[in-house]
Design an enzyme around this catalytic site. Structure first.
Site, PDB file in Angstrom:
ATOM      1  N   TYR A  17       0.818  -1.215   0.000  1.00 21.83           N
ATOM      2  CA  TYR A  17       0.000   0.000   0.000  1.00 21.83           C
ATOM      3  C   TYR A  17       0.856   1.271   0.000  1.00 21.83           C
ATOM      4  CZ  TYR A  17      -4.197  -2.775   0.588  1.00 21.83           C
ATOM      5  OH  TYR A  17      -5.225  -3.658   0.381  1.00 21.83           O
ATOM      6  N   TYR A 145     -12.299  -7.642   6.887  1.00 24.90           N
ATOM      7  CA  TYR A 145     -11.172  -7.610   5.943  1.00 24.90           C
ATOM      8  C   TYR A 145     -10.767  -9.052   5.634  1.00 24.90           C
ATOM      9  CZ  TYR A 145      -6.702  -7.029   3.765  1.00 24.90           C
ATOM     10  OH  TYR A 145      -5.668  -7.113   2.858  1.00 24.90           O
ATOM     11  N   ASP A 246     -12.837 -16.982   8.684  1.00 24.45           N
ATOM     12  CA  ASP A 246     -11.513 -16.525   8.259  1.00 24.45           C
ATOM     13  C   ASP A 246     -10.664 -16.345   9.520  1.00 24.45           C
ATOM     14  OD1 ASP A 246      -9.276 -15.153   7.527  1.00 24.45           O
ATOM     15  OD2 ASP A 246     -10.289 -13.693   6.257  1.00 24.45           O
ATOM     16  N   LYS A 275      -1.011 -16.690   7.807  1.00 26.89           N
ATOM     17  CA  LYS A 275      -0.150 -15.877   8.679  1.00 26.89           C
ATOM     18  C   LYS A 275       0.746 -16.715   9.611  1.00 26.89           C
ATOM     19  CE  LYS A 275      -2.822 -11.570   8.654  1.00 26.89           C
ATOM     20  NZ  LYS A 275      -1.895 -10.604   8.082  1.00 26.89           N
TER      21      LYS A 275
HETATM   22  C1  LIG Z   1      -8.517 -11.860   8.359  1.00 25.31           C
HETATM   23  C2  LIG Z   1      -7.609 -11.826   7.160  1.00 25.31           C
HETATM   24  N1  LIG Z   1      -7.933 -12.502   6.061  1.00 25.31           N
HETATM   25  C3  LIG Z   1      -7.143 -12.531   4.975  1.00 25.31           C
HETATM   26  C4  LIG Z   1      -5.962 -11.818   4.945  1.00 25.31           C
HETATM   27  C5  LIG Z   1      -5.099 -11.843   3.714  1.00 25.31           C
HETATM   28  O1  LIG Z   1      -3.951 -12.576   3.946  1.00 25.31           O
HETATM   29  P1  LIG Z   1      -2.648 -12.350   3.027  1.00 25.31           P
HETATM   30  O2  LIG Z   1      -2.158 -10.977   3.326  1.00 25.31           O
HETATM   31  O3  LIG Z   1      -1.698 -13.439   3.471  1.00 25.31           O
HETATM   32  O4  LIG Z   1      -3.076 -12.530   1.622  1.00 25.31           O
HETATM   33  C6  LIG Z   1      -5.591 -11.075   6.066  1.00 25.31           C
HETATM   34  C7  LIG Z   1      -4.349 -10.260   6.056  1.00 25.31           C
HETATM   35  O5  LIG Z   1      -4.165  -9.336   6.780  1.00 25.31           O
HETATM   36  C8  LIG Z   1      -6.430 -11.077   7.207  1.00 25.31           C
HETATM   37  O6  LIG Z   1      -6.118 -10.385   8.314  1.00 25.31           O
END
Ligand SMILES: Cc1ncc(COP(=O)(O)O)c(C=O)c1O
Length: 425
Positions: A17, A145, A246, A275
């Site tokens: 970003y 997100y 997620d 992560k």
């Molecule tokens: C809840 C959530 N889902 C998906 C993602 C996307 O993961 P990546 O950055 O490994 O593509 C993130 C990244 O911050 C996240 O916090």
């Protein structure tokens, strides 16, 4: 690092970003170890970010390093189509054993965003296989997100999810107002009404609900009531809608449970992890689902699940992930997280007294200070570095999620420096 290298970085390399014409400054890192980042200038910073939730055991963990060395000497990568290997099998076993039942089919993906794409595709293929093609929309939560790829962007908060400039070209989904009742407040059934109404009206068109369980991360660092999650699960059952959890940010102990779904004792139909999966060593993610979902997809028109990236099941990443999960399996993380939680509460609460602070909230090893106004990110970054800590706020949020191995003294230094910087910013 030479001034020429830094100039090249500024002129040729996109950071997350950032602008190419007006890039925000980047600090040159020489090495990382434990909970510290050493800059090429020799300065040592205590890391509050765990490289965006991932480096849970600290940097350069011996057990993980050893696993990586052993694996790289044997096999760094081999294609996963038509071939398999022990690191992937062990990782799938590990994931099945630590995630809630009935999640027992594992898709290994490249990154969090891809794991979300895979989850969405699984939900769509599931209903297609059942002959219910009209169930192709998703419902998501405001302030959510889920990543930066197109499928994931379409389920991020349409305004604050960082993707509003693409809104005209993204598929249109449903968004329920975000949960308002916080983790410790008394539950109020009104909180679930917006989601209940959407599902009541639109369930015939909805394939899945996608949410971040308990903590909405990048969309606002909001911590909500477990009853919301229980009710969301019940609504999905009632209306024949799949639930996608997620857990990319919340998974692997971060909120005080191995997975945040456990705060509400629920199981999703599909779960994304990423992560911290590799202890922050390299990119790897996974999407898990139940036998029922997997079998339905597999018996549908396509006769298979339609996804298969080049680096799927990368052995090196799987071996590293196994080493990270093996550390978690000792169970030590529970005590570490509860000590961090106490330290964060103690250390960050004084910020509540500052008039510029709207809220201070903590769950597990996540500490958040929400301000009334957005910070000047470049200036505050400099102030943090002057205090020898690494914290990277966004907007009105100054937040940390340190490595589980952080010692009480470093944590105290981190929190007191944050409060001091926030006060003087
Ligand atoms: C809840 C959530 N889902 C998906 C993602 C996307 O993961 P990546 O950055 O490994 O593509 C993130 C990244 O911050 C996240 O916090």
């Amino acid at each position: 690092m030479t001034p020429e290298q830094l100039k090249f970085d500024r002129e040729h390399i996109w950071h997350p970003y950032t602008s190419m014409t007006n890039p925000t400054p980047c600090l040159p890192v020489a090495s990382t170890s434990g909970v510290t980042i050493t800059l090429t200038t020799g300065e040592v910073l205590i890391d509050g970010m765990s490289s965006w939730w991932s480096a849970i055991h600290g940097y350069a963990n011996k057990q993980i390093n050893d696993a990586a060395h052993a694996q790289i000497d044997n096999m760094s990568h081999v294609m996963f189509g038509g071939l398999t290997h022990e690191p992937a099998i062990e990782l799938a076993k590990n994931l099945v054993s630590i995630t809630p039942e009935p999640l027992d089919k594992v898709f290994l993906a490249d990154s969090g965003s891809v794991a979300v794409e895979v989850a969405i595709k699984m939900a769509l293929q599931y209903w297609q296989a059942k002959g219910l093609q009209q169930k192709h929309k998703l419902v998501s939560l405001l302030n959510g997100y889920h990543g930066d790829t197109f499928g994931a962007m379409a389920v991020c908060d349409p305004l604050n999810g960082m993707h509003d400039i693409f809104s005209d070209i993204l598929p249109k989904h449903f968004f329920a107002d975000s949960p308002k009742i916080t983790f410790d407040q008394p539950w109020n059934p009104q909180d679930i009404q917006p989601l209940a109404e959407i599902l009541a009206c639109e369930h015939d068109n909805i394939a899945a609900l996608i949410l971040e369980p308990i903590v909405q991360g990048a969309g606002g660092m909001r911590i909500y009531h477990p009853e919301y999650l229980s009710q969301a699960r019940a609504l999905c059952n009632k209306y024949n809608v799949l639930l996608i959890a997620d857990e990319i940010a919340t998974g692997f102990g971060r909120t005080g449970k191995m997975f945040a779904c456990e705060h509400a004792n629920i199981s999703p139909d599909i779960m994304c992890v990423g992560k911290a999966l590799t202890g922050g060593y390299m990119t790897l993610a996974a999407t898990l689902t139940s036998k029922e979902v997997a079998d339905t997809i597999s018996n549908g028109g396509a006769k298979c699940f339609m996804h298969g990236p080049t680096f799927m099941g990368n052995p090196l990443a799987c071996a590293v992930a196994n080493a990270s999960i093996n550390i978690l399996k000792t169970g030590k993380w529970q005590q570490q997280i509860s000590q961090i939680e106490q330290g964060l509460k103690q250390g960050l609460t004084p910020a509540k007294a500052l008039s510029k602070v709207k809220d201070v909230r903590v769950i597990g090893a996540i500490g958040v200070i929400e301000l009334h106004e957005a910070v000047d990110s470049v200036r505050i970054q400099r102030q943090f570095v002057e205090q020898k800590i690494w914290v990277r706020p966004f907007g009105k949020l100054v937040y940390i999620m340190p490595a589980y191995v952080i010692d009480p003294k470093s944590l105290e230094k981190l929190t007191s420096a944050i409060v001091q910087v926030v006060a003087s910013h």
